[in-house]
Design an enzyme around this catalytic site. Structure first.
Site: not given
Ligand code: B1M
Length: 214
Positions: A99, A101, A152
């Site tokens: 992963d 992200h 993940s």
């Molecule tokens: Co990706 N991606 N992505 N992506 N991406 C998602 C996660 C996805 C839901 C989008 C979608 O399809 N709708 C989907 C996952 C599907 C699934 O498995 N259910 C997805 C996919 C499919 C993919 C790829 C497979 C795409 C591809 O290549 N075909 C690929 C995978 C790469 C890999 O990881 N091996 C991929 C790639 C990417 C980018 C690199 C382009 C980019 C990431 C860049 C980066 O992080 N540097 C990206 C992004 C930006 C997203 C979305 C749009 C946004 C994620 C984000 O940053 N959110 C995402 C869709 C979505 O989530 N709406 C998506 C903002 C961030 C602040 O939120 O990380 O959730 P988040 O953190 C939250 C909570 O989750 C929590 O606290 C935060 C808020 O306070 N939290 C914690 C998180 N970690 C925590 C740890 C803790 C406590 C809380 O304690 C330790």
């Protein structure tokens, strides 16, 4: 467009043009940085996820959006409230293997650092053998794992098993979009000897960590 609509749009369009001015405007209005992140900026990210899901955005565009989000968070970071700065403990942070992200994990880093924690951020795509090595080296009070992909969540179970095999039982804090409390309780906890806590967001994670330190 309203200020919030504009802030969301910078993320959706993956642009930084005008972003800092509008972030400053939000700060000048007395908005709290974390409210701006959890509000309009996260709304923009959710929209990016939705568009990507519908094949209306390609990965390169999502990457641009991630860059805008990171730039916004960096801009807001110095304005974030610093809580109790008494040293609270050490936390190792990692996005699990497979992963990449890291925006959520890095938000946890910022919020925890601002609240007295010593953070060792191992980055993304961290294998469990690397994690075990770093835990042995740094002796943290908490291990924080982040993961956004469905696979993940499964990887966290494997990571918990590997930590247990290495006789580590430091509390684990898990978070990320694909995870639920139920999955954590039913699948990750039984794979581990120590405590496993599920955080719904970074602030909830801080709250849980603070309670552990008491
Ligand atoms: Co990706 N991606 N992505 N992506 N991406 C998602 C996660 C996805 C839901 C989008 C979608 O399809 N709708 C989907 C996952 C599907 C699934 O498995 N259910 C997805 C996919 C499919 C993919 C790829 C497979 C795409 C591809 O290549 N075909 C690929 C995978 C790469 C890999 O990881 N091996 C991929 C790639 C990417 C980018 C690199 C382009 C980019 C990431 C860049 C980066 O992080 N540097 C990206 C992004 C930006 C997203 C979305 C749009 C946004 C994620 C984000 O940053 N959110 C995402 C869709 C979505 O989530 N709406 C998506 C903002 C961030 C602040 O939120 O990380 O959730 P988040 O953190 C939250 C909570 O989750 C929590 O606290 C935060 C808020 O306070 N939290 C914690 C998180 N970690 C925590 C740890 C803790 C406590 C809380 O304690 C330790």
């Amino acid at each position: 467009l309203t200020l919030d609509e504009r802030l969301s749009r910078y993320i959706v369009e993956g642009t930084k043009q005008g972003l800092y001015d509008d972030l400053q405007l939000a700060l000048d209005e007395g908005r709290r940085p974390l409210d701006v992140i959890n509000g309009p900026l996260m709304a923009g990210m959710d929209e990016v996820g939705r568009l990507f899901n519908n094949n209306e955005l390609i990965v390169a565009e999502v990457l641009q959006s991630a860059e805008s989000m990171k730039a916004a968070v960096s801009y807001l970071e110095p304005h974030m409230e610093k809580g109790d700065s008494a040293k609270k403990g050490k936390v190792i942070l990692a996005t699990v293997k497979g992963d990449v992200h890291d925006i959520g994990k890095n938000l946890v880093d910022i919020i925890f650092s601002n609240n007295g924690y010593d953070i060792v951020n191992l980055g993304i795509n961290v294998r469990s053998d690397q994690l075990v090595q770093e835990v042995k080296k740094h002796q943290p009070d908490i291990i924080g794992l982040s993961g956004l992909l469905v696979k993940s969540a499964q990887q966290m179970v494997a990571t918990a098993e590997d930590l247990k095999s290495a006789e580590i039982d430091v509390p684990i804090l898990v978070g990320g979009a694909a995870l639920t409390r139920k999955f954590t309780d039913n699948r990750i906890s039984p794979a581990y000897d120590g405590l496993v806590l599920y955080a719904s967001d970074a602030m909830n994670g801080l709250d849980l960590a603070n309670r552990l330190q008491k």
